[in-house]
Scaffold this motif. Structure first.
Motif, PDB file in Angstrom:
ATOM      1  N   MET A   1      -6.644  -8.872   4.024  1.00  0.00           N
ATOM      2  CA  MET A   1      -5.139  -8.150   3.823  1.00  0.00           C
ATOM      3  C   MET A   1      -5.439  -7.431   2.451  1.00  0.00           C
ATOM      4  SD  MET A   1      -3.367  -9.098   6.073  1.00  0.00           S
ATOM      5  CE  MET A   1      -2.861 -10.311   7.388  1.00  0.00           C
ATOM      6  N   ALA A   2      -6.128  -7.738   1.469  1.00  0.00           N
ATOM      7  CA  ALA A   2      -6.358  -7.124   0.128  1.00  0.00           C
ATOM      8  C   ALA A   2      -7.024  -5.796   0.672  1.00  0.00           C
ATOM      9  CB  ALA A   2      -6.820  -7.829  -0.884  1.00  0.00           C
ATOM     10  N   GLN A   3      -7.930  -5.828   1.362  1.00  0.00           N
ATOM     11  CA  GLN A   3      -8.521  -4.649   1.754  1.00  0.00           C
ATOM     12  C   GLN A   3      -7.787  -3.505   2.663  1.00  0.00           C
ATOM     13  OE1 GLN A   3     -11.807  -3.751   1.323  1.00  0.00           O
ATOM     14  NE2 GLN A   3     -11.214  -1.746   2.461  1.00  0.00           N
ATOM     15  N   VAL A   4      -6.869  -4.167   3.290  1.00  0.00           N
ATOM     16  CA  VAL A   4      -5.839  -3.216   4.097  1.00  0.00           C
ATOM     17  C   VAL A   4      -5.227  -2.594   2.751  1.00  0.00           C
ATOM     18  CG1 VAL A   4      -3.380  -3.088   5.034  1.00  0.00           C
ATOM     19  CG2 VAL A   4      -5.397  -4.644   5.844  1.00  0.00           C
ATOM     20  N   VAL A   5      -4.982  -2.792   1.692  1.00  0.00           N
ATOM     21  CA  VAL A   5      -4.167  -2.210   0.437  1.00  0.00           C
ATOM     22  C   VAL A   5      -5.056  -1.008  -0.086  1.00  0.00           C
ATOM     23  CG1 VAL A   5      -2.919  -2.458  -1.612  1.00  0.00           C
ATOM     24  CG2 VAL A   5      -2.876  -3.988  -0.214  1.00  0.00           C
ATOM     25  N   VAL A   6      -6.219  -1.327  -0.002  1.00  0.00           N
ATOM     26  CA  VAL A   6      -7.167  -0.163  -0.795  1.00  0.00           C
ATOM     27  C   VAL A   6      -8.001   0.478   0.142  1.00  0.00           C
ATOM     28  CG1 VAL A   6      -7.338  -1.956  -2.840  1.00  0.00           C
ATOM     29  CG2 VAL A   6      -9.122  -1.935  -0.891  1.00  0.00           C
ATOM     30  N   ALA A   7      -7.812   0.224   1.462  1.00  0.00           N
ATOM     31  CA  ALA A   7      -8.827   1.138   2.323  1.00  0.00           C
ATOM     32  C   ALA A   7      -8.271   2.415   2.613  1.00  0.00           C
ATOM     33  CB  ALA A   7      -9.141   0.296   3.439  1.00  0.00           C
ATOM     34  N   GLU A   8      -9.008   3.346   2.969  1.00  0.00           N
ATOM     35  CA  GLU A   8      -8.412   4.656   3.643  1.00  0.00           C
ATOM     36  C   GLU A   8      -8.020   4.357   4.955  1.00  0.00           C
ATOM     37  OE1 GLU A   8     -10.005   9.055   5.055  1.00  0.00           O
ATOM     38  OE2 GLU A   8     -11.430   7.581   4.089  1.00  0.00           O
ATOM     39  N   ASP A   9      -6.908   5.120   5.236  1.00  0.00           N
ATOM     40  CA  ASP A   9      -6.102   4.808   6.410  1.00  0.00           C
ATOM     41  C   ASP A   9      -5.336   6.190   6.658  1.00  0.00           C
ATOM     42  OD1 ASP A   9      -4.899   3.729   8.841  1.00  0.00           O
ATOM     43  OD2 ASP A   9      -3.221   2.931   7.598  1.00  0.00           O
ATOM     44  N   GLY A  10      -5.833   6.739   7.806  1.00  0.00           N
ATOM     45  CA  GLY A  10      -4.861   7.939   8.521  1.00  0.00           C
ATOM     46  C   GLY A  10      -5.244   9.077   7.226  1.00  0.00           C
ATOM     47  N   GLY A  11      -6.375   9.245   6.972  1.00  0.00           N
ATOM     48  CA  GLY A  11      -6.794  10.191   5.867  1.00  0.00           C
ATOM     49  C   GLY A  11      -5.965  10.125   4.398  1.00  0.00           C
ATOM     50  N   GLN A  12      -5.402   8.953   4.147  1.00  0.00           N
ATOM     51  CA  GLN A  12      -4.762   8.672   2.902  1.00  0.00           C
ATOM     52  C   GLN A  12      -5.606   7.692   2.048  1.00  0.00           C
ATOM     53  OE1 GLN A  12      -0.542   7.652   4.221  1.00  0.00           O
ATOM     54  NE2 GLN A  12      -0.089   9.520   3.180  1.00  0.00           N
ATOM     55  N   THR A  13      -5.765   7.851   0.770  1.00  0.00           N
ATOM     56  CA  THR A  13      -6.508   6.851   0.149  1.00  0.00           C
ATOM     57  C   THR A  13      -5.869   6.867  -1.248  1.00  0.00           C
ATOM     58  OG1 THR A  13      -7.750   8.880  -0.780  1.00  0.00           O
ATOM     59  CG2 THR A  13      -8.639   7.567   1.028  1.00  0.00           C
ATOM     60  N   LEU A  14      -5.882   5.684  -1.893  1.00  0.00           N
ATOM     61  CA  LEU A  14      -5.245   5.533  -3.328  1.00  0.00           C
ATOM     62  C   LEU A  14      -5.970   6.508  -4.220  1.00  0.00           C
ATOM     63  CD1 LEU A  14      -4.970   1.663  -3.314  1.00  0.00           C
ATOM     64  CD2 LEU A  14      -3.087   3.417  -2.863  1.00  0.00           C
ATOM     65  N   PRO A  15      -5.391   6.950  -5.414  1.00  0.00           N
ATOM     66  CA  PRO A  15      -6.013   7.682  -6.512  1.00  0.00           C
ATOM     67  C   PRO A  15      -7.219   7.380  -6.729  1.00  0.00           C
ATOM     68  CG  PRO A  15      -3.775   7.652  -6.740  1.00  0.00           C
ATOM     69  CD  PRO A  15      -3.981   6.526  -5.712  1.00  0.00           C
ATOM     70  N   ALA A  16      -8.319   8.286  -7.017  1.00  0.00           N
ATOM     71  CA  ALA A  16      -9.707   7.993  -7.383  1.00  0.00           C
ATOM     72  C   ALA A  16      -9.500   7.224  -8.877  1.00  0.00           C
ATOM     73  CB  ALA A  16     -10.371   9.145  -7.469  1.00  0.00           C
ATOM     74  N   TRP A  17      -8.824   7.630  -9.662  1.00  0.00           N
ATOM     75  CA  TRP A  17      -8.876   6.841 -10.967  1.00  0.00           C
ATOM     76  C   TRP A  17      -8.382   5.462 -10.686  1.00  0.00           C
ATOM     77  CZ3 TRP A  17      -4.379   4.498 -12.599  1.00  0.00           C
ATOM     78  CH2 TRP A  17      -3.035   5.091 -12.040  1.00  0.00           C
ATOM     79  N   TYR A  18      -7.583   4.949  -9.728  1.00  0.00           N
ATOM     80  CA  TYR A  18      -6.948   3.863  -9.707  1.00  0.00           C
ATOM     81  C   TYR A  18      -8.091   2.769  -9.111  1.00  0.00           C
ATOM     82  CZ  TYR A  18      -3.980  -0.373  -8.026  1.00  0.00           C
ATOM     83  OH  TYR A  18      -3.456  -1.266  -7.839  1.00  0.00           O
ATOM     84  N   MET A  19      -8.730   3.424  -7.932  1.00  0.00           N
ATOM     85  CA  MET A  19     -10.101   2.839  -7.349  1.00  0.00           C
ATOM     86  C   MET A  19     -10.904   2.583  -8.425  1.00  0.00           C
ATOM     87  SD  MET A  19      -9.021   2.141  -4.339  1.00  0.00           S
ATOM     88  CE  MET A  19     -10.507   1.531  -3.861  1.00  0.00           C
ATOM     89  N   ILE A  20     -11.222   3.358  -9.250  1.00  0.00           N
ATOM     90  CA  ILE A  20     -12.398   3.051 -10.438  1.00  0.00           C
ATOM     91  C   ILE A  20     -11.832   1.721 -11.043  1.00  0.00           C
ATOM     92  CG2 ILE A  20     -13.257   3.905 -12.564  1.00  0.00           C
ATOM     93  CD1 ILE A  20     -13.147   6.811 -11.527  1.00  0.00           C
TER      94      ILE A  20
ATOM     95  N   SER B   1       0.141  -4.167 -10.234  1.00  0.00           N
ATOM     96  CA  SER B   1      -0.388  -4.041  -9.175  1.00  0.00           C
ATOM     97  C   SER B   1      -1.965  -4.779  -8.758  1.00  0.00           C
ATOM     98  CB  SER B   1      -0.444  -2.516  -8.566  1.00  0.00           C
ATOM     99  OG  SER B   1      -1.254  -1.917  -9.450  1.00  0.00           O
ATOM    100  N   LYS B   2      -2.808  -4.755  -9.845  1.00  0.00           N
ATOM    101  CA  LYS B   2      -4.028  -5.295  -9.790  1.00  0.00           C
ATOM    102  C   LYS B   2      -4.028  -6.753  -9.584  1.00  0.00           C
ATOM    103  CE  LYS B   2      -5.910  -3.047 -13.353  1.00  0.00           C
ATOM    104  NZ  LYS B   2      -6.580  -2.475 -14.326  1.00  0.00           N
ATOM    105  N   GLY B   3      -2.914  -7.178 -10.674  1.00  0.00           N
ATOM    106  CA  GLY B   3      -2.672  -8.861 -10.543  1.00  0.00           C
ATOM    107  C   GLY B   3      -2.370  -8.921  -8.994  1.00  0.00           C
ATOM    108  N   MET B   4      -1.523  -8.331  -8.505  1.00  0.00           N
ATOM    109  CA  MET B   4      -0.972  -8.808  -6.938  1.00  0.00           C
ATOM    110  C   MET B   4      -2.089  -8.689  -6.120  1.00  0.00           C
ATOM    111  SD  MET B   4       2.540  -6.671  -7.227  1.00  0.00           S
ATOM    112  CE  MET B   4       3.076  -6.851  -5.502  1.00  0.00           C
ATOM    113  N   LEU B   5      -2.986  -7.790  -6.256  1.00  0.00           N
ATOM    114  CA  LEU B   5      -4.215  -7.344  -5.357  1.00  0.00           C
ATOM    115  C   LEU B   5      -5.016  -8.636  -5.686  1.00  0.00           C
ATOM    116  CD1 LEU B   5      -5.510  -3.943  -5.708  1.00  0.00           C
ATOM    117  CD2 LEU B   5      -5.065  -5.193  -3.572  1.00  0.00           C
ATOM    118  N   LYS B   6      -5.298  -9.095  -6.740  1.00  0.00           N
ATOM    119  CA  LYS B   6      -6.171 -10.378  -7.103  1.00  0.00           C
ATOM    120  C   LYS B   6      -5.507 -11.691  -6.014  1.00  0.00           C
ATOM    121  CE  LYS B   6      -7.926 -13.109 -10.769  1.00  0.00           C
ATOM    122  NZ  LYS B   6      -8.136 -13.434 -11.962  1.00  0.00           N
TER     123      LYS B   6
ATOM    124  N   ARG C   1       0.796  -1.345  -0.079  1.00  0.00           N
ATOM    125  CA  ARG C   1       0.072   0.083   0.050  1.00  0.00           C
ATOM    126  C   ARG C   1       0.738   1.495  -0.005  1.00  0.00           C
ATOM    127  NH1 ARG C   1      -4.526   2.624   1.637  1.00  0.00           N
ATOM    128  NH2 ARG C   1      -4.137   4.507   2.719  1.00  0.00           N
ATOM    129  N   ALA C   2       1.860   1.241   0.856  1.00  0.00           N
ATOM    130  CA  ALA C   2       2.691   2.419   0.981  1.00  0.00           C
ATOM    131  C   ALA C   2       3.463   2.618  -0.343  1.00  0.00           C
ATOM    132  CB  ALA C   2       3.966   2.090   1.911  1.00  0.00           C
TER     133      ALA C   2
END
Length: 354
Positions: A318-337, A304-309, A279-280
């Protein structure tokens, strides 16, 4: 005091070189981020000895001195460590932890560079530092008269600058490699209750303790030291990182396709550490805007999407740990789409959890 604008250590050094030679400066910041070390380094850079006074341990007479009778007249004689003949840098550490009476004793020293009849030598510099009320530290309100006698500046942590410093100061390789993978763990806000917390100073202490155990510290000692120095969550992940001693670059190997996510039940802590490191890495490498993306970025997204799968097949949590919001930090919106489109099972699990 809330920070409106903060400076990194290198920026603070430049600030002191240009400002502290003209006016007294007060440095605000949480414990353990290097305020004292930076002032001492600044004093060396301008060729002045650094004399430190700890505000929390001072009484007014420690500054004013004691009266003596000279030719039938009483005179206050300041202590020898202050009353010097050559210019020096006077560092008032924990200035905002001293009592109101001591604060008043500092008024003339800071503004007029005078203690009684003694004047600081020409070319002397006065710098103060202290923690903030929100840091759960021992602080007292600073009087407006004292506030108005100094230029105030806030110091922040810079992981990249700390890594440069650490590489040349003998910091333990395990600490260096961990912070390189998890720069967000270099510092955490002081807790509201009594427990260790991560700061550059805490990592330095951990490094010294690891060195004391020799080349290969026992796993039980690594765990005990980590929990004795760091934020509990960081300590748990550092313990997992220690289990990767034979393969410190496992995440890089997974990115390249040369290794797989660990899936044995006894490696759950290692999997959690790698998921956090993954995630970092994404937070650092993925741009906020995808427009004008390069082939390298497209390859990173695909991999990265293959790794997430693959990670979700082992543990959706654990996969949720990667994509979830944490400490106000989120992955870019376009990536989450793209994740929503290509990994709906993972996102459905997130929606149910929310």
């Amino acid at each position: 005091m809330q920070a409106v604008h903060s400076l990194s250590p290198s920026q603070l050094s430049e600030f002191l070189l240009n400002v502290a030679t003209a006016r007294p400066v007060f440095i605000w910041g949480p414990p353990g981020i290097g305020k004292s070390a930076l002032v001492e380094a600044f004093a060396r850079s301008v060729g002045l000895p650094c004399v430190s006074l700890l505000g929390s341990q001072l009484a007014p007479e420690d500054l004013m001195g004691v009266p003596q009778i000279v030719d039938g007249v009483s005179r206050f004689c300041p202590p020898a460590m202050i009353a010097r003949r050559e210019p020096y840098c006077l560092f008032l550490d924990e200035l905002n932890a001293c009592s109101q009476d001591v604060q008043k004793a500092f008024y003339s020293l800071i503004h007029d560079r005078r203690v009684g009849e003694y004047l600081l030598p020409e070319g002397s510099i006065v710098v103060g530092a202290g923690n903030r009320a929100q840091d759960s530290a021992i602080v007292k309100p600073m009087s407006s008269a004292l506030m108005n006698r100094m230029v105030h500046v806030h110091l922040k942590v810079s992981a990249s600058e700390w890594m440069v410093w650490a590489a040349s100061h003998g910091i333990h390789p395990m600490v260096l490699e961990y912070v390189q993978q998890r720069p967000d763990h270099l510092w955490s806000a002081p807790p509201k209750h009594e427990e260790p917390f991560s700061t550059p100073r805490a990592w330095h202490m951990l490094s010294d303790a690891l060195h004391a155990f020799g080349a290969e510290p026992p796993a039980a000692m690594v765990e005990a030291l980590a929990h004795g120095c760091l934020t509990p969550q960081h300590a748990a992940q550092f313990k997992a990182f220690g289990k990767l001693a034979a393969d410190r670059h496992r995440l890089e190997a997974i990115f390249k396709g040369d290794a797989r996510w660990p899936h044995a039940p006894e490696d759950r802590d290692v999997l959690y550490f790698l998921a956090q490191a993954f995630r970092a890495r994404l937070l650092k490498m993925l741009p906020a805007d995808k427009s004008g993306s390069s082939g390298d970025l497209q390859a990173l997204v695909h991999r990265s999407k293959g790794m997430l799968k693959d990670l979700a097949q082992i543990s959706l949590e654990m996969a949720q740990v990667v994509v979830a919001e944490d400490g106000g930090q989120t992955l870019p919106a376009w990536y989450m789409i793209e994740v929503v489109r290509d990994l709906p099972r993972l996102v459905e699990r997130q929606a149910k959890a929310d």
